[in-house]
Design a protein around this motif. Structure first.
Motif, PDB file in Angstrom:
ATOM      1  N   VAL A  35       8.717  -5.859   6.484  1.00 50.47           N
ATOM      2  CA  VAL A  35       7.447  -6.102   5.791  1.00 50.47           C
ATOM      3  C   VAL A  35       6.438  -6.695   6.769  1.00 50.47           C
ATOM      4  O   VAL A  35       6.788  -7.513   7.620  1.00 50.47           O
ATOM      5  CB  VAL A  35       7.661  -7.056   4.595  1.00 50.47           C
ATOM      6  N   VAL A  47       7.951  -9.125  -2.642  1.00 48.63           N
ATOM      7  CA  VAL A  47       7.465  -7.964  -1.902  1.00 48.63           C
ATOM      8  C   VAL A  47       8.654  -7.058  -1.605  1.00 48.63           C
ATOM      9  O   VAL A  47       9.639  -7.503  -1.023  1.00 48.63           O
ATOM     10  CB  VAL A  47       6.787  -8.396  -0.588  1.00 48.63           C
ATOM     11  N   PRO A  48       8.591  -5.773  -1.991  1.00 51.89           N
ATOM     12  CA  PRO A  48       9.700  -4.856  -1.711  1.00 51.89           C
ATOM     13  C   PRO A  48       9.761  -4.520  -0.218  1.00 51.89           C
ATOM     14  O   PRO A  48       8.804  -4.757   0.522  1.00 51.89           O
ATOM     15  CB  PRO A  48       9.352  -3.625  -2.541  1.00 51.89           C
ATOM     16  N   ASN A  50       9.728  -2.476   3.393  1.00 54.96           N
ATOM     17  CA  ASN A  50       8.922  -1.428   4.034  1.00 54.96           C
ATOM     18  C   ASN A  50       7.507  -1.347   3.479  1.00 54.96           C
ATOM     19  O   ASN A  50       7.025  -0.268   3.130  1.00 54.96           O
ATOM     20  CB  ASN A  50       9.621  -0.068   3.903  1.00 54.96           C
ATOM     21  N   CYS A  51       6.820  -2.489   3.410  1.00 51.06           N
ATOM     22  CA  CYS A  51       5.453  -2.531   2.881  1.00 51.06           C
ATOM     23  C   CYS A  51       4.529  -3.323   3.791  1.00 51.06           C
ATOM     24  O   CYS A  51       4.962  -4.135   4.596  1.00 51.06           O
ATOM     25  CB  CYS A  51       5.440  -3.209   1.512  1.00 51.06           C
ATOM     26  N   VAL A  53       1.348  -5.922   3.092  1.00 48.46           N
ATOM     27  CA  VAL A  53       0.631  -6.653   2.050  1.00 48.46           C
ATOM     28  C   VAL A  53      -0.515  -7.441   2.677  1.00 48.46           C
ATOM     29  O   VAL A  53      -0.378  -7.989   3.765  1.00 48.46           O
ATOM     30  CB  VAL A  53       1.557  -7.590   1.234  1.00 48.46           C
ATOM     31  N   LYS A  59      -1.544  -8.095  -2.038  1.00 52.29           N
ATOM     32  CA  LYS A  59      -1.257  -6.851  -2.760  1.00 52.29           C
ATOM     33  C   LYS A  59      -0.723  -5.831  -1.768  1.00 52.29           C
ATOM     34  O   LYS A  59      -1.107  -5.838  -0.597  1.00 52.29           O
ATOM     35  CB  LYS A  59      -2.531  -6.311  -3.418  1.00 52.29           C
ATOM     36  N   ILE A  60       0.104  -4.935  -2.259  1.00 56.69           N
ATOM     37  CA  ILE A  60       0.680  -3.905  -1.406  1.00 56.69           C
ATOM     38  C   ILE A  60      -0.408  -2.879  -1.068  1.00 56.69           C
ATOM     39  O   ILE A  60      -1.029  -2.305  -1.957  1.00 56.69           O
ATOM     40  CB  ILE A  60       1.862  -3.221  -2.106  1.00 56.69           C
ATOM     41  N   LYS A  61      -0.632  -2.658   0.217  1.00 59.66           N
ATOM     42  CA  LYS A  61      -1.611  -1.665   0.659  1.00 59.66           C
ATOM     43  C   LYS A  61      -0.957  -0.387   1.149  1.00 59.66           C
ATOM     44  O   LYS A  61      -1.541   0.683   1.043  1.00 59.66           O
ATOM     45  CB  LYS A  61      -2.500  -2.231   1.777  1.00 59.66           C
ATOM     46  N   LYS A  62       0.262  -0.508   1.726  1.00 61.70           N
ATOM     47  CA  LYS A  62       0.997   0.670   2.177  1.00 61.70           C
ATOM     48  C   LYS A  62       2.459   0.475   1.840  1.00 61.70           C
ATOM     49  O   LYS A  62       2.988  -0.627   1.928  1.00 61.70           O
ATOM     50  CB  LYS A  62       0.867   0.871   3.683  1.00 61.70           C
ATOM     51  N   GLU A  63       3.114   1.568   1.474  1.00 56.98           N
ATOM     52  CA  GLU A  63       4.543   1.551   1.195  1.00 56.98           C
ATOM     53  C   GLU A  63       5.246   2.541   2.105  1.00 56.98           C
ATOM     54  O   GLU A  63       4.608   3.424   2.684  1.00 56.98           O
ATOM     55  CB  GLU A  63       4.799   1.921  -0.264  1.00 56.98           C
ATOM     56  N   ASN A  64       6.555   2.387   2.210  1.00 58.98           N
ATOM     57  CA  ASN A  64       7.395   3.271   3.022  1.00 58.98           C
ATOM     58  C   ASN A  64       6.889   3.364   4.456  1.00 58.98           C
ATOM     59  O   ASN A  64       6.787   4.461   5.016  1.00 58.98           O
ATOM     60  CB  ASN A  64       7.488   4.661   2.388  1.00 58.98           C
TER      61      ASN A  64
END
Length: 71
Positions: A35, A47-48, A50-51, A53, A59-64
């Motif tokens: 992360v 926070v999950p 591979n993100c 924030v 806030k999450i701006k990109k995932e994976n």
């Protein structure tokens, strides 16, 4: 970490977590592996993995993401 709020849990960070300058991780949140936390972000929720924030609150701006793109 910690304080006088009588909450005994602390934030738990996964592997390969990059925390930007001035970022705050508040409360008993869990940060997943790989992360990126942006500078001056205020993380108050889990926070999950591979993100990326950013922001207040974060806030999450990109995932994976591929963490190697951010090293």
């Amino acid at each position: 970490m910690g304080g006088t709020s009588h909450i005994y849990e602390v934030p738990k960070l996964g592997n390969n977590v990059y925390v930007g300058a001035g970022a705050k991780i508040i409360g008993p949140v869990k940060i997943g592996d790989n992360v990126v936390i942006g500078a001056n972000a205020a993380v108050v929720n889990d926070v999950p993995p591979n993100c990326v924030v950013v922001g207040i609150p974060a806030k999450i701006k990109k995932e994976n993401i591929n963490i190697r793109d951010y090293i």
